[in-house]
Design an enzyme around this catalytic site. Sequence first.
Site, short mmCIF file in Angstrom:
data_model
loop_
_atom_site.label_atom_id
_atom_site.label_comp_id
_atom_site.label_asym_id
_atom_site.label_seq_id
_atom_site.Cartn_x
_atom_site.Cartn_y
_atom_site.Cartn_z
N HIS A 183 -11.60 1.22 5.91
CA HIS A 183 -11.10 1.84 4.91
C HIS A 183 -11.55 3.34 5.18
O HIS A 183 -10.60 4.33 4.90
CB HIS A 183 -11.56 1.54 3.39
CG HIS A 183 -10.95 0.12 2.94
ND1 HIS A 183 -11.91 -0.81 2.67
CD2 HIS A 183 -10.06 -0.46 2.78
CE1 HIS A 183 -11.50 -1.93 2.15
NE2 HIS A 183 -10.13 -1.53 2.38
N LYS A 227 -7.73 -10.73 -12.71
CA LYS A 227 -8.37 -11.52 -11.59
C LYS A 227 -9.84 -10.97 -11.75
O LYS A 227 -10.35 -10.04 -11.41
CB LYS A 227 -7.82 -10.69 -10.23
CG LYS A 227 -8.22 -11.44 -9.17
CD LYS A 227 -7.45 -10.81 -7.86
CE LYS A 227 -8.30 -10.35 -6.56
NZ LYS A 227 -7.77 -9.64 -5.73
N ARG A 287 -3.23 -3.04 10.32
CA ARG A 287 -4.20 -3.44 11.11
C ARG A 287 -3.49 -4.23 12.20
O ARG A 287 -3.66 -3.90 13.30
CB ARG A 287 -5.31 -4.13 10.65
CG ARG A 287 -6.29 -3.58 9.64
CD ARG A 287 -7.07 -4.31 8.92
NE ARG A 287 -6.37 -5.28 7.80
CZ ARG A 287 -6.67 -6.10 7.03
NH1 ARG A 287 -7.90 -6.16 6.85
NH2 ARG A 287 -5.70 -6.90 6.18
N SER A 334 -12.04 -6.68 3.87
CA SER A 334 -13.25 -6.84 2.94
C SER A 334 -13.61 -8.29 2.74
O SER A 334 -14.54 -8.73 2.29
CB SER A 334 -12.83 -6.25 1.45
OG SER A 334 -12.43 -4.92 1.54
#
Length: 173
Positions: free
Chosen positions: A19, A43, A93, A131
């Site tokens: 990031h 969430k 990515r 992450s």
Amino acid sequence: MKQIIAIYPGSFDPVTNGHLDLIHRGCKLFDRLIVAIARNPEKDSSFFSLEERVAMLQVMTAELENVSVDAFEGLLMTYCIEKHANAVLRGIRAVSDYEFELQMALMNRKMEPSVETVFMMPAEKYSYLSSRIVREIASFGGPLNGLVPELVEQHLRRRVSELRGTISEISTK
Ligand code: PNS
């Protein structure tokens, strides 16, 4: 001249070196870059609280003059309009990211055609970094060097031991 204000949205749970690589690239391209952490009230399973994620990102971007950190709730496009942003920055990515990112970018464009999504690639050494994988390694006490900044590593170690404490409390009840 028109200012290009870009939003870099995400969960950042936690912020990784991938990031940060993208933030450093993005802030050279845009006049202003707002790193915006999405609050998802449904969430409740975030590893770090929204406040902790904001604080970590603020420290990690403190030296970048045109970068700010914020949090938002609701639709990203509503937030972009509120911030007068004309671009959204997202990282790609690998090919596997593309399908989801394309769907999101096209749906966002349908909702708000004035906002362009710009994709950038982080350095190759971060192409396998996420992450989720960082959280998993941390939860098993694995090595995190090169994956996240030292400060984030410290927070991860602390959070893992907090969670371990909660689990052992539950299992001894
Ligand atoms: O880091 P992530 O989890 O890949 O980020 C996803 C995020 C937060 C950018 C995405 O879920 C989002 O934009 N959420 C806000 C709600 C929204 O606008 N949804 C419609 C997307 S087409």
